[in-house]
Design a protein around this motif. Structure first.
Motif, mmCIF file in Angstrom:
data_model
loop_
_atom_site.group_PDB
_atom_site.id
_atom_site.type_symbol
_atom_site.label_atom_id
_atom_site.label_comp_id
_atom_site.label_asym_id
_atom_site.label_seq_id
_atom_site.Cartn_x
_atom_site.Cartn_y
_atom_site.Cartn_z
ATOM 1 N N LEU A 240 0.815 -1.211 0.000
ATOM 2 C CA LEU A 240 0.000 0.000 0.000
ATOM 3 C C LEU A 240 0.847 1.258 0.000
ATOM 4 C CD1 LEU A 240 -2.928 1.070 0.133
ATOM 5 C CD2 LEU A 240 -2.702 1.065 2.632
ATOM 6 N N ARG A 241 1.875 1.286 0.843
ATOM 7 C CA ARG A 241 2.673 2.507 0.966
ATOM 8 C C ARG A 241 3.614 2.711 -0.213
ATOM 9 N NH1 ARG A 241 6.983 0.728 5.723
ATOM 10 N NH2 ARG A 241 8.500 -0.274 4.341
ATOM 11 N N THR B 272 -1.479 5.914 -3.988
ATOM 12 C CA THR B 272 -2.135 5.851 -2.674
ATOM 13 C C THR B 272 -2.048 7.196 -1.968
ATOM 14 O OG1 THR B 272 -1.642 3.497 -2.408
ATOM 15 C CG2 THR B 272 -2.088 4.753 -0.404
ATOM 16 N N TRP B 273 -0.857 7.747 -1.922
ATOM 17 C CA TRP B 273 -0.644 8.994 -1.181
ATOM 18 C C TRP B 273 -1.257 10.181 -1.907
ATOM 19 C CZ3 TRP B 273 0.221 7.497 3.370
ATOM 20 C CH2 TRP B 273 0.960 6.323 3.595
ATOM 21 N N THR C 147 -3.978 10.044 -3.760
ATOM 22 C CA THR C 147 -5.428 9.931 -3.537
ATOM 23 C C THR C 147 -5.804 10.389 -2.142
ATOM 24 O OG1 THR C 147 -5.546 8.060 -5.073
ATOM 25 C CG2 THR C 147 -7.401 8.368 -3.571
ATOM 26 N N LEU D 57 -10.283 4.162 -4.067
ATOM 27 C CA LEU D 57 -8.990 3.646 -3.606
ATOM 28 C C LEU D 57 -9.165 2.256 -2.998
ATOM 29 C CD1 LEU D 57 -5.990 4.058 -3.166
ATOM 30 C CD2 LEU D 57 -6.508 5.196 -1.002
ATOM 31 N N VAL E 243 -7.203 -1.111 -4.255
ATOM 32 C CA VAL E 243 -6.344 -1.898 -3.368
ATOM 33 C C VAL E 243 -6.541 -3.388 -3.634
ATOM 34 C CG1 VAL E 243 -6.047 -2.598 -0.954
ATOM 35 C CG2 VAL E 243 -6.106 -0.184 -1.549
ATOM 36 N N PHE F 163 -5.715 -1.361 5.100
ATOM 37 C CA PHE F 163 -6.335 -0.248 4.390
ATOM 38 C C PHE F 163 -7.324 0.483 5.283
ATOM 39 C CE2 PHE F 163 -9.928 1.337 1.818
ATOM 40 C CZ PHE F 163 -9.260 2.367 1.174
#
Length: 268
Positions: free
Chosen positions: A31-32, A37-38, A40, A84, A88, A119
């Motif tokens: 995820l990171r 991700t960041w 969004t 998001l 994922v 998440f």
């Protein structure tokens, strides 16, 4: 070399024998590591705060629910958080990496639980930060003649906290839809069509259903401090804040439950 060796050692378990915390750590790394991700999460939080500032500046009197007004930007952000959540899950199907993931972690319910936990924790943290900053930003930008709400007033702290939780629950709903459908555009279409567009048709046909629509629950139940007032007719039936939270939890749980069941039954 020592650090790298220690990092690899922390995952030193035969394929299929990983524990929950190990799978969760893997999901956190996935995820990171995605730049999207960041971006969004940042856009979601910035949108909520920006709308709060705009609403605060435009407020003309103190007769409305000022807390609900400051949290108005939460509703648009639910869409990006839900999308998001979909990505994922579906991102691994799109890239084909789901085969490697399932080969390493054949315990599919464990995999989905780890994805949902990681998440959900990130979405909850970002949601709470966005909700509190939006509340204070809306309060600070009110005209000097209008006294702003404070967290100590009845229902205000609850409204802010539950609004942040709304981000998490809509995101988990999206994650569940991703596990059910597995195809990014289709799952996003169902999320947008069902939660936003389709919900408007349902409300038009059955006004009493408004209180059970996910976005309406966040906007009209979780983030309010007083009952809605309707000058042009009877108000629709709206859920109380805690009942609304329970219904949102149920939606997310059902989506994740069905997604987990299908994940076990399908070959990939």
């Amino acid at each position: 070399m020592t650090t790298a060796t220690s990092s690899r050692a922390s995952f030193a378990a035969p394929a299929g024998h990983y524990r929950f915390w190990q799978v969760a750590r893997m999901e956190w790394i996935k995820l990171r590591s995605l730049r999207s991700t960041w971006w969004t999460l940042a856009i979601t939080a910035a949108g909520a705060i920006g709308i709060a500032v705009a609403v605060g500046v435009g407020t003309k009197n103190a007769s409305g629910d000022l807390t609900n007004n400051a949290l108005a930007g939460i509703s648009p952000g639910l869409l990006t958080m839900g999308v998001l959540g979909v990505l994922v899950m579906t991102g691994e199907y799109t890239s084909g990496s789901i085969r490697s993931t399932l080969a390493a972690i054949p315990n599919r319910p464990l995999l989905l639980a780890a994805k949902a936990t990681v998440f959900g924790a990130v979405a909850l943290a970002v949601g709470e930060v966005a909700a509190f900053i939006a509340f204070f930003a809306g309060d600070l930008t009110l005209p000097a003649s209008i006294p702003g709400p404070s967290l100590g007033q009845p229902g205000v702290l609850r409204a802010v906290v539950l609004s942040g939780a709304g981000f998490c629950l809509i995101g988990l709903l999206g994650l569940g839809l991703g596990a059910i459908i597995r195809h990014s555009p289709a799952a996003i279409g169902v999320l947008v069509g069902g939660v936003y567009v389709g919900a408007q048709f349902v409300v038009a046909l059955a006004h009493a259903a408004m209180g059970y629509i996910p976005v309406s629950i966040v906007a009209n139940s979780l983030s309010t401090t007083r009952p809605m007032s309707c000058d042009d007719g009877p108000c629709p039936h709206l859920l109380s804040p805690w009942t609304g939270l329970g219904v949102l939890c149920l939606y997310a749980a059902v989506a994740l439950g069905i997604g987990g069941w299908l994940l076990v039954r399908r070959d990939v």
